[in-house]
Scaffold this motif. Sequence first.
Motif, mmCIF file in Angstrom:
data_model
loop_
_atom_site.group_PDB
_atom_site.id
_atom_site.type_symbol
_atom_site.label_atom_id
_atom_site.label_comp_id
_atom_site.label_asym_id
_atom_site.label_seq_id
_atom_site.Cartn_x
_atom_site.Cartn_y
_atom_site.Cartn_z
ATOM 1 N N GLU A 164 55.538 66.945 41.877
ATOM 2 C CA GLU A 164 54.863 65.651 41.749
ATOM 3 C C GLU A 164 55.342 64.652 42.811
ATOM 4 O OE1 GLU A 164 54.592 62.082 38.439
ATOM 5 O OE2 GLU A 164 55.218 64.073 37.787
ATOM 6 N N LYS A 165 56.633 64.587 43.042
ATOM 7 C CA LYS A 165 57.208 63.627 43.996
ATOM 8 C C LYS A 165 56.676 63.870 45.413
ATOM 9 C CE LYS A 165 61.693 62.319 45.888
ATOM 10 N NZ LYS A 165 63.130 62.653 45.890
ATOM 11 N N ASP A 166 56.721 65.117 45.876
ATOM 12 C CA ASP A 166 56.247 65.423 47.231
ATOM 13 C C ASP A 166 54.757 65.148 47.385
ATOM 14 O OD1 ASP A 166 58.738 66.207 48.135
ATOM 15 O OD2 ASP A 166 58.381 68.347 47.815
ATOM 16 N N LEU A 167 53.989 65.486 46.382
ATOM 17 C CA LEU A 167 52.549 65.272 46.458
ATOM 18 C C LEU A 167 52.213 63.787 46.487
ATOM 19 C CD1 LEU A 167 49.764 66.460 46.661
ATOM 20 C CD2 LEU A 167 49.801 66.849 44.190
ATOM 21 N N LYS A 168 52.847 63.012 45.634
ATOM 22 C CA LYS A 168 52.594 61.563 45.639
ATOM 23 C C LYS A 168 53.042 60.926 46.954
ATOM 24 C CE LYS A 168 52.232 60.465 40.771
ATOM 25 N NZ LYS A 168 52.715 59.668 39.649
ATOM 26 N N ARG A 169 54.164 61.377 47.497
ATOM 27 C CA ARG A 169 54.666 60.845 48.776
ATOM 28 C C ARG A 169 53.672 61.154 49.907
ATOM 29 N NH1 ARG A 169 59.644 63.615 50.385
ATOM 30 N NH2 ARG A 169 60.263 63.064 48.294
ATOM 31 N N LEU A 171 50.367 61.558 49.457
ATOM 32 C CA LEU A 171 49.126 60.824 49.194
ATOM 33 C C LEU A 171 49.237 59.319 49.431
ATOM 34 C CD1 LEU A 171 47.854 62.618 45.970
ATOM 35 C CD2 LEU A 171 46.742 62.569 48.214
ATOM 36 N N GLU A 172 50.387 58.739 49.192
ATOM 37 C CA GLU A 172 50.534 57.270 49.262
ATOM 38 C C GLU A 172 50.030 56.654 50.561
ATOM 39 O OE1 GLU A 172 54.642 56.763 48.167
ATOM 40 O OE2 GLU A 172 54.175 56.915 46.017
ATOM 41 N N PRO A 173 50.390 57.173 51.760
ATOM 42 C CA PRO A 173 49.887 56.542 52.974
ATOM 43 C C PRO A 173 48.370 56.662 53.105
ATOM 44 C CG PRO A 173 51.538 58.238 53.509
ATOM 45 C CD PRO A 173 51.344 58.241 52.041
ATOM 46 N N LEU A 174 47.801 57.741 52.603
ATOM 47 C CA LEU A 174 46.345 57.899 52.695
ATOM 48 C C LEU A 174 45.625 56.980 51.721
ATOM 49 C CD1 LEU A 174 46.368 61.738 53.070
ATOM 50 C CD2 LEU A 174 45.610 60.108 54.772
ATOM 51 N N ILE A 175 46.193 56.789 50.554
ATOM 52 C CA ILE A 175 45.604 55.848 49.605
ATOM 53 C C ILE A 175 45.631 54.440 50.199
ATOM 54 C CG2 ILE A 175 45.961 54.739 47.352
ATOM 55 C CD1 ILE A 175 46.900 57.546 46.339
#
Length: 178
Positions: A164-169, A171-175
């Motif tokens: 979860e941590k790696d995936l959210k990290r 995605l955050e710049p793209l969001i």
Amino acid sequence: MALTACQSGGTSGGSSDTKFVTGTGGIDTAKPADRKPLPEISGKTLEGKPLDLADYTGKIVVVNVWGSWCAPCRAEMKHLVKVANDTKADGVQFVGINTRDPNKAPAVKLEKEYDVPYPSLYDPMGKLMLRFPPGSLNPKAIPSTLVIDRKGRIAARALKALNEKDLKRTLEPLIAEK
């Protein structure tokens, strides 16, 4: 097709030719100016419904290549489901590509077991992965996860099972991009 099945990690090198940056922990990224367009990825889902990733242009799309027989794929499934549910309101759409499962039943069972909220294309022969151009952030292993920006370009690739941590990290710049 030369794929590393069910690998546990690793990275492929970035270079001035590919214009992507080799990340730590098996996640590579491309700057917006260096992103390559997603090739046409369409077909039938595990449920037999038509699906074309081009329909998701304007959204961030997370494409996860998986197989029901793959232990790392199974291990990451709960994390993908959690992040898919957590980021839906941010305009993130998840799509799976189920590959190398000659029979749909184990894949459908796995999706039900984890209550997967997104569709998966059924690609038993791995033909969809061959559509990605060499030198791009293409899926080279199972599992692989690609992140597509809102303009339909490949922004990131993970060649490992994600948490979860790696995936959210990732995605955050793209969001944050508008």
